[in-house]
Motif scaffolding. Structure first.
Motif, PDB file in Angstrom:
ATOM      1  N   CYS A 193       0.832  -1.207   0.000  1.00  0.00           N
ATOM      2  CA  CYS A 193       0.000   0.000   0.000  1.00  0.00           C
ATOM      3  C   CYS A 193       0.869   1.259   0.000  1.00  0.00           C
ATOM      4  O   CYS A 193       2.039   1.231   0.364  1.00  0.00           O
ATOM      5  N   GLN A 194       0.248   2.368  -0.387  1.00  0.00           N
ATOM      6  CA  GLN A 194       0.970   3.633  -0.498  1.00  0.00           C
ATOM      7  C   GLN A 194       1.458   4.129   0.858  1.00  0.00           C
ATOM      8  O   GLN A 194       2.568   4.626   0.997  1.00  0.00           O
ATOM      9  N   ASN A 195       0.620   3.973   1.888  1.00  0.00           N
ATOM     10  CA  ASN A 195       1.015   4.434   3.223  1.00  0.00           C
ATOM     11  C   ASN A 195       0.180   3.730   4.291  1.00  0.00           C
ATOM     12  O   ASN A 195      -0.683   2.897   3.978  1.00  0.00           O
ATOM     13  N   GLY A 196       0.427   4.102   5.551  1.00  0.00           N
ATOM     14  CA  GLY A 196      -0.232   3.454   6.670  1.00  0.00           C
ATOM     15  C   GLY A 196      -1.717   3.723   6.781  1.00  0.00           C
ATOM     16  O   GLY A 196      -2.430   2.966   7.460  1.00  0.00           O
ATOM     17  N   HIS A 197      -2.205   4.777   6.158  1.00  0.00           N
ATOM     18  CA  HIS A 197      -3.646   5.039   6.190  1.00  0.00           C
ATOM     19  C   HIS A 197      -4.400   3.922   5.468  1.00  0.00           C
ATOM     20  O   HIS A 197      -5.435   3.437   5.956  1.00  0.00           O
ATOM     21  N   TYR A 198      -3.902   3.527   4.301  1.00  0.00           N
ATOM     22  CA  TYR A 198      -4.544   2.463   3.538  1.00  0.00           C
ATOM     23  C   TYR A 198      -4.479   1.130   4.288  1.00  0.00           C
ATOM     24  O   TYR A 198      -5.417   0.328   4.240  1.00  0.00           O
ATOM     25  N   VAL A 199      -3.365   0.887   4.978  1.00  0.00           N
ATOM     26  CA  VAL A 199      -3.228  -0.343   5.747  1.00  0.00           C
ATOM     27  C   VAL A 199      -4.181  -0.338   6.937  1.00  0.00           C
ATOM     28  O   VAL A 199      -4.903  -1.311   7.194  1.00  0.00           O
ATOM     29  N   SER A 200      -4.221   0.782   7.657  1.00  0.00           N
ATOM     30  CA  SER A 200      -4.999   0.853   8.904  1.00  0.00           C
ATOM     31  C   SER A 200      -6.497   0.751   8.672  1.00  0.00           C
ATOM     32  O   SER A 200      -7.204   0.093   9.442  1.00  0.00           O
ATOM     33  N   ARG A 201      -6.992   1.360   7.622  1.00  0.00           N
ATOM     34  CA  ARG A 201      -8.440   1.412   7.411  1.00  0.00           C
ATOM     35  C   ARG A 201      -9.015   0.090   6.924  1.00  0.00           C
ATOM     36  O   ARG A 201     -10.219  -0.145   7.029  1.00  0.00           O
ATOM     37  N   ALA A 202      -8.146  -0.812   6.420  1.00  0.00           N
ATOM     38  CA  ALA A 202      -8.649  -2.053   5.816  1.00  0.00           C
ATOM     39  C   ALA A 202      -8.206  -3.317   6.545  1.00  0.00           C
ATOM     40  O   ALA A 202      -8.579  -4.415   6.135  1.00  0.00           O
ATOM     41  N   SER A 203      -7.412  -3.183   7.626  1.00  0.00           N
ATOM     42  CA  SER A 203      -6.852  -4.369   8.289  1.00  0.00           C
ATOM     43  C   SER A 203      -7.543  -4.661   9.606  1.00  0.00           C
ATOM     44  O   SER A 203      -7.942  -3.748  10.343  1.00  0.00           O
ATOM     45  N   ASP A 204      -7.672  -5.955   9.918  1.00  0.00           N
ATOM     46  CA  ASP A 204      -8.283  -6.383  11.172  1.00  0.00           C
ATOM     47  C   ASP A 204      -7.261  -6.488  12.301  1.00  0.00           C
ATOM     48  O   ASP A 204      -7.606  -6.424  13.477  1.00  0.00           O
ATOM     49  N   TYR A 205      -6.008  -6.670  11.930  1.00  0.00           N
ATOM     50  CA  TYR A 205      -4.924  -6.757  12.915  1.00  0.00           C
ATOM     51  C   TYR A 205      -3.729  -6.026  12.327  1.00  0.00           C
ATOM     52  O   TYR A 205      -3.202  -6.411  11.279  1.00  0.00           O
ATOM     53  N   ILE A 206      -3.307  -4.940  12.963  1.00  0.00           N
ATOM     54  CA  ILE A 206      -2.225  -4.096  12.448  1.00  0.00           C
ATOM     55  C   ILE A 206      -1.019  -4.193  13.367  1.00  0.00           C
ATOM     56  O   ILE A 206      -1.145  -4.031  14.588  1.00  0.00           O
TER      57      ILE A 206
END
Length: 450
Positions: free
Chosen positions: A65-78
């Motif tokens: 992903c481009q950055n952590g926003h994309y990871v955080s909004r779509a992940s169940d466990y970060i």
């Protein structure tokens, strides 16, 4: 090799694991989790987006992903896998984007600032379960300690984390953040300070110790290889532990005091004063000489098996081992018994403790060491630089100067750089021997933190 999940557990279909930070540990987690069948979203700094996309292009179950926003909004466990020094800034940036009801954790070696950042920047409707794999990224994770910290989460969330991380086949160790930081300090801070100072001293004297006939033999093999193993890693791994962990700061400061005090006794020629202090420390940390009724942590044959220099049949030259004497003096001053934390120990810690134990459980060798400290001036120049180095690291830690730490570390790292590849080979063989030895006596241990 990661265990493949044949069937995603009921209730976790479509479960997504997010990784923020794709350094060596982040990549290892990405590779292991995706190979086990979990869908992984990962990111690093935006300027690394294209290179990471290229690395992972076509790899199953991993999306960059481009950055952590994309990871955080779509992940169940970060999982945040970034340097401890910048954890607050990174969580402040991406934490507010966390998906409602998600589980969030971090992989730093110092949990106090990590947990504080989660409390400060995460929405209240997400769970916090941190972790820490107590080994480096290039080792087999099987049966290695993996710390889990259930800080703000129900048991159901913990079960999900355990299920996801089960592909590592690691040994779960359940701690609080405070317990984690105390144990990592007790098992790493003093020993790291010792070997960092060794490298700095040899660098200051422009010495490659494996080329000198006064640095041969089992104990010297361990000292040299451990020093090179530490300087072969990234500077921030050790800086974060020492500077951000309050327990570690105290220990590094005390280590410098112990080095200075013992060196002064050596300069004064006070053999009785030195012997009295060292034996008192030995009895406090290891017990009296009559209590050695268990097998040693490290068999003497392992200590003498691996040499970085040219093999020689020459007997080891007596050394005062100021670094090891100071280690035990420091533990005694702080009431630390390193054996108390063997559950979270690593083969490298076992090696560091084992070589120290080897010196202290042999009364004849210890007495020879103390006599050498007072009567033999061969090592005085090295010991002077070692004392300067220990005090320099302590001052750097007390002031909290990451930039100074980096400069000190990298300058010495550059000096020893040409030998890291060979040292890693020898060091890996030593670690394997230590691990095999620990299995023989029924003790389950992990590989190095670093």
């Amino acid at each position: 090799m990661a265990t493949t999940i044949e069937t995603i557990p009921i209730g976790m279909e479509g479960f997504v694991v997010g990784l923020i930070g794709m350094g060596d540990m982040g990549k290892m987690y990405a590779d292991r989790l995706s190979a086990a069948g979990w869908r992984v979203l990962a990111c690093d700094r935006e300027d690394r987006f294209d290179s990471l996309k290229e690395i992972y292009q076509g790899k199953k179950n991993i999306e960059i992903c481009q950055n952590g926003h994309y990871v955080s909004r779509a992940s169940d466990y970060i999982i945040y896998s970034v340097e401890a020094a910048i954890i607050d800034r990174v969580i402040a940036q991406f934490g507010p984007s966390t998906k409602m009801g998600a589980i969030v954790g971090g992989q730093t070696s110092c949990k106090s600032p990590e947990i504080a950042a989660f409390e400060k920047h995460l929405p209240p409707d997400v769970h916090v379960i941190s972790c820490h794999s107590l080994h480096g990224p290039g080792v087999d994770t099987h049966n290695q300690p993996l710390v889990l910290i259930q800080h703000r989460a129900p048991d159901e969330a913990m079960r999900k984390v355990e299920t996801v991380l089960s592909c590592f086949r690691s040994k779960y160790v359940y701690l609080t953040a405070q317990e984690h930081d105390r144990i990592t300090a007790d098992t790493q801070a003093v020993t790291h300070a010792a070997f960092l100072s060794m490298g700095k001293a040899w660098h200051a004297n422009s010495q490659f110790p494996w080329e000198l006939n006064r640095y041969v033999g089992g104990i010297e093999n361990v000292k040299i290889n451990t020093m090179l193993r530490i300087y072969g890693q990234k500077w921030h791994v050790y800086a974060g532990l020492a500077i951000l962990n309050p327990e570690a700061r105290n220990q590094v400061a005390q280590y410098a005091k112990s080095v200075t005090a013992l060196y002064k006794l050596m300069l004064e020629g006070d053999l009785e004063g030195l012997r009295s202090r060292v034996y008192a420390a030995r009895d406090k940390v290891f017990g009296t000489a009559t209590s050695w009724d268990t097998r040693p942590l490290i068999e003497p044959s392992i200590l003498s098996s691996f040499s970085l220099g040219t093999p020689t049949d020459a007997p080891p030259r007596p050394n005062n081992h100021l670094s090891l004497l100071s280690m035990v003096d420091c533990w005694a001053a702080l009431n630390i018994v390193p054996y108390d934390h063997m559950l979270c120990s690593t083969p490298l810690f076992r090696l560091r403790l084992g070589v120290t134990e080897h010196l202290f459980r042999n009364a004849a060798l210890l007495d020879e060491t103390l006599r050498t400290a007072v009567e033999d001036k061969m090592y005085r120049s090295d010991d002077l630089e070692f004392t300067f180095a220990a005090r320099g690291w302590a001052e750097c830690v007390t002031l909290g100067h990451f930039e100074t730490w980096e400069k000190r570390f990298v300058s010495t790292q550059d000096f020893f750089q040409p030998r890291f590849a060979e040292a890693k080979k020898v060091g890996d063989q030593m670690m394997k021997k230590v691990l095999e030895s620990s299995k023989e006596d029924g003790t389950a241990l992990d590989k190095d933190l670093k």
